[in-house]
Design a protein around this motif. Structure first.
Motif, PDB file in Angstrom:
ATOM      1  N   GLU A  11      19.675  18.984  52.229  1.00 59.05           N
ATOM      2  CA  GLU A  11      20.864  18.126  52.222  1.00 59.05           C
ATOM      3  C   GLU A  11      20.945  17.314  50.934  1.00 59.05           C
ATOM      4  OE1 GLU A  11      20.595  15.554  55.568  1.00 59.05           O
ATOM      5  OE2 GLU A  11      20.757  17.163  57.054  1.00 59.05           O
ATOM      6  N   GLY A 232      18.367  16.249  45.013  1.00 58.09           N
ATOM      7  CA  GLY A 232      17.920  14.880  45.215  1.00 58.09           C
ATOM      8  C   GLY A 232      16.812  14.541  44.245  1.00 58.09           C
ATOM      9  N   VAL A 246      20.819   4.989  45.751  1.00 56.74           N
ATOM     10  CA  VAL A 246      21.493   5.718  46.834  1.00 56.74           C
ATOM     11  C   VAL A 246      22.972   5.907  46.492  1.00 56.74           C
ATOM     12  CG1 VAL A 246      22.213   5.561  49.256  1.00 56.74           C
ATOM     13  CG2 VAL A 246      19.867   4.984  48.601  1.00 56.74           C
ATOM     14  N   GLU A 247      23.585   4.877  45.966  1.00 58.60           N
ATOM     15  CA  GLU A 247      25.007   4.972  45.586  1.00 58.60           C
ATOM     16  C   GLU A 247      25.196   5.951  44.430  1.00 58.60           C
ATOM     17  OE1 GLU A 247      25.791   0.267  46.775  1.00 58.60           O
ATOM     18  OE2 GLU A 247      25.689   0.895  44.670  1.00 58.60           O
ATOM     19  N   HIS A 249      23.223   8.473  43.592  1.00 62.07           N
ATOM     20  CA  HIS A 249      22.985   9.829  44.093  1.00 62.07           C
ATOM     21  C   HIS A 249      24.235  10.369  44.792  1.00 62.07           C
ATOM     22  CE1 HIS A 249      21.559  12.581  47.391  1.00 62.07           C
ATOM     23  NE2 HIS A 249      21.013  13.179  46.360  1.00 62.07           N
ATOM     24  N   ALA A 250      24.888   9.528  45.580  1.00 57.76           N
ATOM     25  CA  ALA A 250      26.110   9.956  46.261  1.00 57.76           C
ATOM     26  C   ALA A 250      27.208  10.323  45.256  1.00 57.76           C
ATOM     27  CB  ALA A 250      26.599   8.861  47.206  1.00 57.76           C
ATOM     28  N   GLU A 251      27.317   9.553  44.178  1.00 57.04           N
ATOM     29  CA  GLU A 251      28.292   9.864  43.130  1.00 57.04           C
ATOM     30  C   GLU A 251      28.005  11.232  42.518  1.00 57.04           C
ATOM     31  OE1 GLU A 251      29.021   6.804  40.146  1.00 57.04           O
ATOM     32  OE2 GLU A 251      28.126   5.330  41.494  1.00 57.04           O
ATOM     33  N   CYS A 252      26.752  11.489  42.230  1.00 51.45           N
ATOM     34  CA  CYS A 252      26.364  12.766  41.619  1.00 51.45           C
ATOM     35  C   CYS A 252      26.642  13.930  42.561  1.00 51.45           C
ATOM     36  CB  CYS A 252      24.895  12.744  41.237  1.00 51.45           C
ATOM     37  SG  CYS A 252      24.483  11.587  39.898  1.00 51.45           S
ATOM     38  N   ARG A 253      26.325  13.763  43.838  1.00 51.78           N
ATOM     39  CA  ARG A 253      26.549  14.836  44.804  1.00 51.78           C
ATOM     40  C   ARG A 253      28.047  15.108  44.984  1.00 51.78           C
ATOM     41  NH1 ARG A 253      23.595  18.417  45.092  1.00 51.78           N
ATOM     42  NH2 ARG A 253      24.046  18.954  47.256  1.00 51.78           N
ATOM     43  N   GLU A 254      28.854  14.074  44.923  1.00 51.45           N
ATOM     44  CA  GLU A 254      30.302  14.248  45.043  1.00 51.45           C
ATOM     45  C   GLU A 254      30.841  15.069  43.871  1.00 51.45           C
ATOM     46  OE1 GLU A 254      34.235  14.169  46.110  1.00 51.45           O
ATOM     47  OE2 GLU A 254      32.460  13.695  47.321  1.00 51.45           O
ATOM     48  N   ASN A 257      29.604  18.746  44.492  1.00 50.44           N
ATOM     49  CA  ASN A 257      30.239  19.404  45.645  1.00 50.44           C
ATOM     50  C   ASN A 257      31.734  19.636  45.440  1.00 50.44           C
ATOM     51  OD1 ASN A 257      27.823  19.524  47.086  1.00 50.44           O
ATOM     52  ND2 ASN A 257      28.121  17.512  47.999  1.00 50.44           N
TER      53      ASN A 257
END
Length: 350
Positions: A11, A232, A246-247, A249-254, A257
């Motif tokens: 994930e 990750g 955490v924030e 990482h979420a930006e990078c995953r967005e 994706n």
């Protein structure tokens, strides 16, 4: 268990490398050790890694006697938080030494509820590829394993592409932490995983604290093989300012994706984070002050009482504290000081 933890790792998680909280007498500070675990979980980290370089490899020495209690303390604290928050935290135990020591540590980690063993080849410089793969295989019979390319400056060894290609064939290899601090070597590991045909089963995690954002948004491919990404990170840099990690990482995953172009603002953050890592990890002195540098940031936030390490000689380098202060002043948006201040008293409560 293997498939469950594999799915979680695929994930893409933020996994801080857990520091060691000590008193001024260099004894385990149970209260602050628990506070750190609470901080990471409340910040939204998807896992914790204990017994790794950031926890100080010396805890693996039986004469120090801290490996078992430190593993237990982090696991029991995570258990409490999971029950209270109805959440799930992947527990990763650092495993070192020859096969006899490593399998004993794997048994201990499993008994404490750890789901993955992060296996270091440090100290095994004269071992052949075949012997190293057999070493991993023996550990994997006890606990699912994560491969680990640790940079030589902090105790790792050079590992050829052949090793990673062979290692990728192990059924219970669930992830690889790629941390050679070297672009060519990083690429070799990823290519080996792609060429194994198991890129969809082995989660790729960056450990390159100097290249975090770009590792997370880069697309990799070997020939006409599938495209893959590092999903990750398992990072010492993420043991501090974890809420912001955490924030980020979420930006990078967005970005990954969605298939969108990497925005200039994220590239600017990448440069700023590398600048911060330069100060914290003390690259000017070949990483001599890496662990005290991490401790210094956590001390400034109140999570640690001091920068003490088990080795009395392991201290901040000259000018390092000032460099850290300058980076914080220049880039306050990288920090999570207000988040820590809001929750610190609760984390420190017995």
């Amino acid at each position: 268990m293997v498939q469950d933890v594999r799915a979680r790792l695929l994930e893409g998680l933020v996994i801080p490398a857990h520091p060691l909280a000590l008193t001024a007498h260099r004894r385990l500070d149970d209260r602050r050790q628990r506070a750190l675990t609470r901080y990471y979980v409340d910040a939204g980290a998807g896992g914790i890694a204990v017994g790794v370089h950031t926890t100080q490899f010396a805890i693996h020495n039986p004469s120090v006697g801290l490996y078992d209690p430190v593993l237990e303390l982090a696991a029991s604290t995570a258990d409490e938080l999971e029950a209270a928050n109805n959440s799930s935290v992947v527990r990763i135990a650092g495993i070192i030494g020859d096969t006899r020591q490593a399998t004993a540590e794997a048994e201990m980690a499993r008994c404490h509820g750890y789901q993955v063993g992060l296996v270091s080849a440090g100290g095994l410089e004269d071992w052949s590829v075949e012997k190293l793969v057999d070493h991993y295989r023996a550990i994997a019979e006890i606990i699912p394993v994560m491969g680990f390319y640790l940079q030589a400056a902090v105790g790792g060894r050079e590992l050829p592409r052949e090793f990673w290609r062979r290692l990728a064939e192990l059924d219970d290899l669930v992830a690889v932490k790629i941390a050679p601090f070297d672009r060519r070597k990083t690429r070799e590991v990823i290519r080996a995983v792609i060429d194994s045909g198991r890129a969809h089963e082995i989660a790729l995690y960056t450990g390159n604290d100097d290249h975090i954002v770009l590792d997370l948004v880069t697309t990799y491919q070997s020939g006409d093989g599938p495209t893959v990404h590092m999903v990750g990170g398992l990072l010492g840099q993420w043991s501090l300012w974890t809420k912001r990690a955490v924030e980020l990482h979420a930006e990078c995953r967005e970005v990954v994706n969605s298939g969108a172009d990497v925005p200039p603002s994220l590239l600017m953050t990448a440069t700023q984070l590398t600048e911060a890592n330069t100060a914290v990890f003390d690259t000017a002195h070949s990483y001599a002050g890496c662990l005290p540098g991490i401790h210094e940031v956590l001390r400034r936030q109140g999570l640690l009482a001091g920068t003490w390490c088990l080795d009395p000689e392991e201290v901040l380098s000259p000018g390092q504290a000032e460099q850290i202060e300058q980076v914080i002043a220049a880039h306050p948006q990288l920090t999570d000081d207000s988040f820590v201040a809001e929750h610190l008293d609760r984390w420190l409560a017995d």
